[in-house]
Design a protein around this motif. Structure first.
Motif, PDB file in Angstrom:
ATOM      1  N   ARG A 174       2.515   1.828  -3.403  1.00  0.00           N
ATOM      2  CA  ARG A 174       1.628   2.429  -4.405  1.00  0.00           C
ATOM      3  C   ARG A 174       1.429   3.914  -4.147  1.00  0.00           C
ATOM      4  NH1 ARG A 174      -3.267  -0.051  -3.550  1.00  0.00           N
ATOM      5  NH2 ARG A 174      -2.433  -1.769  -2.375  1.00  0.00           N
ATOM      6  N   GLN A 175       1.268   4.240  -2.856  1.00  0.00           N
ATOM      7  CA  GLN A 175       1.043   5.636  -2.501  1.00  0.00           C
ATOM      8  C   GLN A 175       2.273   6.489  -2.858  1.00  0.00           C
ATOM      9  OE1 GLN A 175       0.271   6.383   1.655  1.00  0.00           O
ATOM     10  NE2 GLN A 175      -1.757   7.162   1.146  1.00  0.00           N
ATOM     11  N   ALA A 225       2.696   6.776  -6.687  1.00  0.00           N
ATOM     12  CA  ALA A 225       1.737   7.715  -7.275  1.00  0.00           C
ATOM     13  C   ALA A 225       2.199   9.150  -7.042  1.00  0.00           C
ATOM     14  CB  ALA A 225       0.354   7.491  -6.680  1.00  0.00           C
ATOM     15  N   ARG A 226       2.678   9.434  -5.834  1.00  0.00           N
ATOM     16  CA  ARG A 226       3.148  10.801  -5.541  1.00  0.00           C
ATOM     17  C   ARG A 226       4.354  11.157  -6.390  1.00  0.00           C
ATOM     18  NH1 ARG A 226       1.651  10.828   0.690  1.00  0.00           N
ATOM     19  NH2 ARG A 226      -0.542  11.163   0.314  1.00  0.00           N
ATOM     20  N   TYR A 241       0.848  -1.196   0.000  1.00  0.00           N
ATOM     21  CA  TYR A 241       0.000   0.000   0.000  1.00  0.00           C
ATOM     22  C   TYR A 241       0.885   1.249   0.000  1.00  0.00           C
ATOM     23  CZ  TYR A 241      -3.206   3.548   1.721  1.00  0.00           C
ATOM     24  OH  TYR A 241      -3.922   4.699   1.872  1.00  0.00           O
TER      25      TYR A 241
END
Lengths: 358, 648
Positions: B378-379, B382-383, B375
């Motif tokens: 992915r976070q 994405a940033r 998790y």
């Protein structure tokens, strides 16, 4: 020792600093340089002539004095020249039109729905919530049975739920609640070993879900939910209210009020719907809250004992609450976006304006 | 469901003095939100939402019961004079447990019509009056008291009446004129010739009451909710009756509603009672539920008096026997939803008002759990991609078979894929029928739309699962896709826009991928569009360590030397890089890069020119030119072995 050099030299040295300061440009400075340290006719040249003509025993002392003057003048001239050159460069720079667009670093954006889900996770983290996730392709057991949804519930029908052609009973989850079932089962295994070890569960389950809705301004066959769940000892409605009050104030501001209304969902008992005082008009009444001052934000309740028992958790010992909210609905409300489809069109202008970056 | 104010006040006189807004708030706080209020001649109607568990509330009297309990106000009595029963005029058989009780009466109609007030009441609710007293009276009773009844034209019924399951394939023309082919699970009212009504859902066309009807046979029964729900669902017939029976009607109302109907037909149509009788008996009562003080306190969040709770439940129609620590509660016949102690606790809180529930943060009973690495990955990814100028998209997880076939899917998932194993049985349309194995077609489509809208540069990424159709079912893989299309330009008038090339996306992958997994970029011919797609496992993960182990940097000067070479065109940089590094592996080489590249005029055909830039730096000393010269000679020799020549 001052007797060795004529008074004109001392006078020249006294006025040097002022003359240097008075040089406004490089040309003037060059003339001053010529007058002080130039090869011919300068103060320095005169002193060298005097040195040549001086008696042998004075030469050493005189030479040192001359050098001191020359060094001071040269250093002063050099520094002034550097200043004037820098100033000239600066003048050159200011001729650039600073109102022209400058080269810009690249700037992308997170999707507004992801941003909102991240924010929700951020809000719940301090209370010890972590994130649980599950697959989008699910079983009837996790999507319906484990949630106390009766076998003949219309939501199970092929008019509401997408099923896989080659795998009877496999479906696209219609809510994030199967994550509840899977997580509860994991914690409930082996006489609720994990549940006892960790002293309860608290998690959020953000994710994509699917329902057989035609695509229109308020419906989409795919959308996002964030589900929250907490299991512990002696958990009651007061804990649901306390947590949601904290979380919704963290999201919408410290003056936010919340309101619980009785409602019904098969997987909770008691069940409720939760309203927040309208964050757009500070509950004064506007288009978004239809003048009521309240906006419905999520559904919640205490976990139905059947849901806990299904996962092998003793509902006499453990209890908990759960809530579920629609991410698009909240995003549309907060941003007053008129059409749900905009979130899936992914127009860069929309993403830049709505998603942006922290 | 529409609630008319005067009819509500008829059941609960105290409701007459409430302002409409006050009434709406009261209903909402009881769990019945009011969606709309509309004016009707001489009155107002409220559109009230009823949850699926509260069939009992689907009438004016049902609403009034909850309001009465909240307001502690008395209800108007409901006690019609009982119709004297006698021997059946028409035999009624109940062989199926789906219909345990069937109260009926046979009447001969006289003259008369539906009273104006009743017509107005029905009209206010949007239920158009038929001006046939038998039909209107049944309808009025349904809205007023919640119990669906039916009147058959008695002269069109042949022989005995039986409530039985249908024979699969039997036909019934329902009141709406539609011919229904019945399933074996459908419960029907049948005479000797066949089905005359779909039980609890809708009557039949052949036996309906018309202006010509002289005698009516009434039906006031109770049907098992699940059976009614299934039939309504099967035939797509969600009638007023099926909604009430389907959510659970009150079996005790069967004879009461029959009596009310008889009373109305006598009053409005001058009907004469030929006979009244009841087949079957009331179903077993709902079992008693025990509510303990502990559970009530736990759910409510504070100790509540048992006596007070008992009073609330009694106000709702329960029979309560209170002990010191618990009470035994017998729910009323109309409350099928009260089956467990939590249900009763909810009733106590609901009547008290949820506003009274205290607000408390739950105490932590154990340490918080960390966020899962995947998790966080992915976070963070994405940033990072957003900071690199890419826009995160969210596109549908299913695509058309054509779109699906256009890309192979993320690296490593191409093999063993059967598209049929990830195809939906009931898609919205063929364009949404397949769980996608690749995110690329969706991104390409999104990019095209953006270009059409005038975006000169499009930078998109999506992080979502892709699917592989395996024999056991679809297998998901978290996947990352990136797309870059159009012209790169930083907006500086002194720089020139340039078409996006594969190398630009390579650079991004080098930034975000694990070493060595950054070279899978596809160039689409059209529109300077480059795309790539990789499983999430190929991307860098946030380091588990807060700070890595210290690695010292040299504090001595670096020496930079260039080597201008002519190279055979087909020699890849990676090979040159590897060979030169290997040759200088014992030197103080810290960096080797290609600083300039030329291809074209002035060079022999089949050759290109590279400017190699070598940087040397020692950890322990300042380098002397003699050793650097020796290393440069070795570098040149290694390059020459690959066919390179020193450029003149």
């Amino acid at each position: 020792m001052d007797s060795l050099l004529p008074p004109e030299i001392d006078e020249a040295d006294r006025t040097f600093a002022g003359a240097l300061e008075a040089c406004a440009d490089l040309d003037t400075l060059l003339r001053l340089k010529g007058a002080y340290v130039g090869r011919e006719g300068s103060h320095a040249a005169r002193m060298m002539d005097l040195l040549k003509a001086a008696p042998k025993e004075q030469k050493r002392e005189l030479g040192a004095a001359i050098n001191a003057f020359k060094q001071r003048w040269e250093e002063g001239l050099k520094a002034r020249q550097a200043d004037l050159e820098a100033a000239k460069k600066a003048v050159g720079a200011s001729s650039w039109d600073a109102t022209l667009p400058p080269p810009m670093p690249a700037r992308g954006a997170l999707h507004p729905l992801n941003r909102l889900m991240d924010r929700l996770v951020d809000v719940f983290r301090p209370l010890g919530f972590h994130v649980e996730e599950g697959p989008e392709v699910e079983t009837e057991e996790h999507n319906f049975d484990g949630l106390n949804i009766p076998a003949d519930h219309p939501a199970r029908g092929s008019a509401d739920t997408f099923y896989l052609a080659a795998h009877p009973g496999r479906l696209l989850r219609t809510h994030t609640s199967p994550v509840q079932v899977q997580t509860l089962k994991r914690y409930g295994k082996d006489g609720a070993r994990l549940l006892n070890e960790r002293g309860g569960i608290r998690f959020l389950a953000p994710g994509r879900v699917y329902r057989k809705d035609e695509i229109d301004p308020t419906h989409s066959p795919m959308f996002h939910q964030v589900e929250g769940m907490l299991v512990g000892h002696g958990i009651g409605m007061q804990h649901l209210k306390g947590t949601l009050e904290y979380a919704l104030r963290a999201l919408f501001g410290p003056h936010t009020e919340i309101r619980l209304r009785p409602s019904y969902f098969p997987f909770v008992e008691p069940g409720c719907e939760v309203d927040v005082s309208c964050p757009l008009c500070a509950a004064k009444g506007c288009r978004v809250c239809k003048g009521s001052g309240w906006v419905e934000i999520l559904g919640a309740g205490l976990i139905h004992p059947n849901v806990l028992e299904f996962a092998g958790i003793d509902s006499k010992e453990w209890s908990g609450w759960a809530f579920g909210m629609g991410v698009e609905r909240m995003a549309m409300m907060l941003s007053q976006t008129p059409d749900l489809r905009l979130f899936f069109e992914n127009d860069q202008r929309f993403l830049e304006a709505m998603g942006g970056l922290d | 469901m529409w609630i008319e104010r005067a009819a509500l006040a008829a059941e609960l006189p105290a409701a007459a003095s409430l302002a409409t807004r006050e009434l709406a708030e009261l209903l909402a706080s009881l769990g019945f939100p009011v969606d709309a209020v509309e004016a009707r001649p001489g009155t107002e109607v409220l559109d009230v939402d009823i949850t699926a568990n509260r069939g009992d509330a689907m009438s004016h009297r049902g609403m009034a019961r909850d309001l009465a309990a909240r307001l502690k106000a008395p209800m108007a009595p409901l006690a019609p004079p009982p119709t004297p029963e006698g021997a059946p005029k028409v035999p009624v058989h109940l062989p199926d447990p789906g219909c345990p009780i069937y109260a009926t009466a046979l009447l001969t109609l006289g003259a008369g019509e539906t009273p104006e007030a009743v017509q107005a009441f029905l009209a206010a609710l949007g239920a158009s009056p038929k001006k046939l007293p038998a039909v209107d009276a049944s309808n009025e009773l349904l809205h007023r008291y919640g119990h669906p009844t039916h009147a058959f034209d008695a002269d069109r019924i042949h022989g005995a009446v039986t409530v039985r399951r249908a024979v699969a394939g039997e036909k019934l023309v329902t009141l709406d004129g539609v011919t229904r082919t019945l399933a074996a699970e459908d419960l029907v009212i049948a005479d000797e010739r066949g089905p005359i009504a779909l039980a609890g859902v809708m009557g039949g066309e052949a036996t309906k009451v018309t202006e010509a009807t002289r005698r009516v046979l009434l039906e006031s029964a109770w049907f098992e909710p699940r059976t009614v729900r299934a039939s309504a669902h099967r035939h797509g017939l969600h009638s007023d009756a099926s909604q009430r029976f389907g959510r659970g009607a009150d079996p005790a109302m069967a004879s009461v509603a029959r009596d009310l109907l008889v009373q109305r037909l006598q009053a409005w149509a001058g009907a004469t009672l030929e006979g009244a009788w009841t087949a079957g008996a009331l179903p077993a009562t709902v079992p008693t539920v025990t509510l303990t003080a502990d559970l009530l306190t736990r759910v409510a969040g504070e100790p509540l008096s048992l006596a007070e709770a008992a009073g609330t439940l009694e106000a709702l129609g329960c029979r309560v026997t209170t002990g010191s620590e618990a009470m035994a509660v017998q729910p009323p016949t109309w409350r099928h939803d009260l089956g467990i102690p939590e249900d009763l606790a909810e009733e106590v809180l609901r009547l008290r008002g949820y506003a009274a529930i205290p607000s408390v943060l739950p105490p932590l009973e154990g340490p918080p759990q960390p966020l899962a690495p995947e998790y966080l990955q992915r976070q963070a990814l994405a940033r990072r991609l957003a900071h690199l100028g890419f826009h995160q998209t969210v596109t549908y997880g299913f695509v058309s078979p054509e779109m699906d076939a256009s890309f192979a899917g993320p690296l490593g998932t191409e093999a063993h894929d059967d598209p049929e194993k990830r195809t939906l049985a009931n898609p919205l349309g063929v364009e949404y029928s397949r769980l996608r194995r690749s995110l690329v077609p969706s991104l390409v489509e999104t990019a095209r739309q953006n270009r059409k809208q005038g975006q000169r540069e499009v930078r998109l990424f999506e992080i979502a699962p892709t699917y592989r159709g395996l024999p056991a079912g679809p297998e998901d893989t978290w996947t990352v896709a990136l797309l870059w299309a159009g012209e790169r330009w930083d907006g500086d008038p002194e720089s020139k826009p340039a078409l996006v090339k594969a190398k630009h996306l390579h650079g991004v992958l080098k930034d975000v991928c694990l070493p060595g997994t950054d070279r899978k970029v596809r160039v689409l011919d059209e529109d300077a569009m480059v795309v790539t797609e990789l499983p999430l496992s190929y991307f860098r993960r946030p380091d588990a360590r807060i700070i890595p182990t210290y690695m010292p940097h040299s504090r001595f000067p670096a020496v930079e030397r260039d080597l201008s070479l002519t190279i055979p065109t087909n020699l890849p940089w990676l090979r040159m890089h590897g060979v030169v590094r290997e040759a200088l592996k014992d030197s103080a080489l810290v960096d080797l890069t290609c600083a300039d590249l030329y291809q074209g005029k002035g060079l022999e055909p089949g050759s290109k020119s590279w400017l190699l830039r070598l940087t040397f730096q020692a950890m322990d000393r300042t380098l002397v030119s003699l050793e650097v010269e020796a290393w440069m000679a070795s570098a040149l020799a290694a390059a020459e072995a690959l066919g390179a020549k020193l450029r003149a």
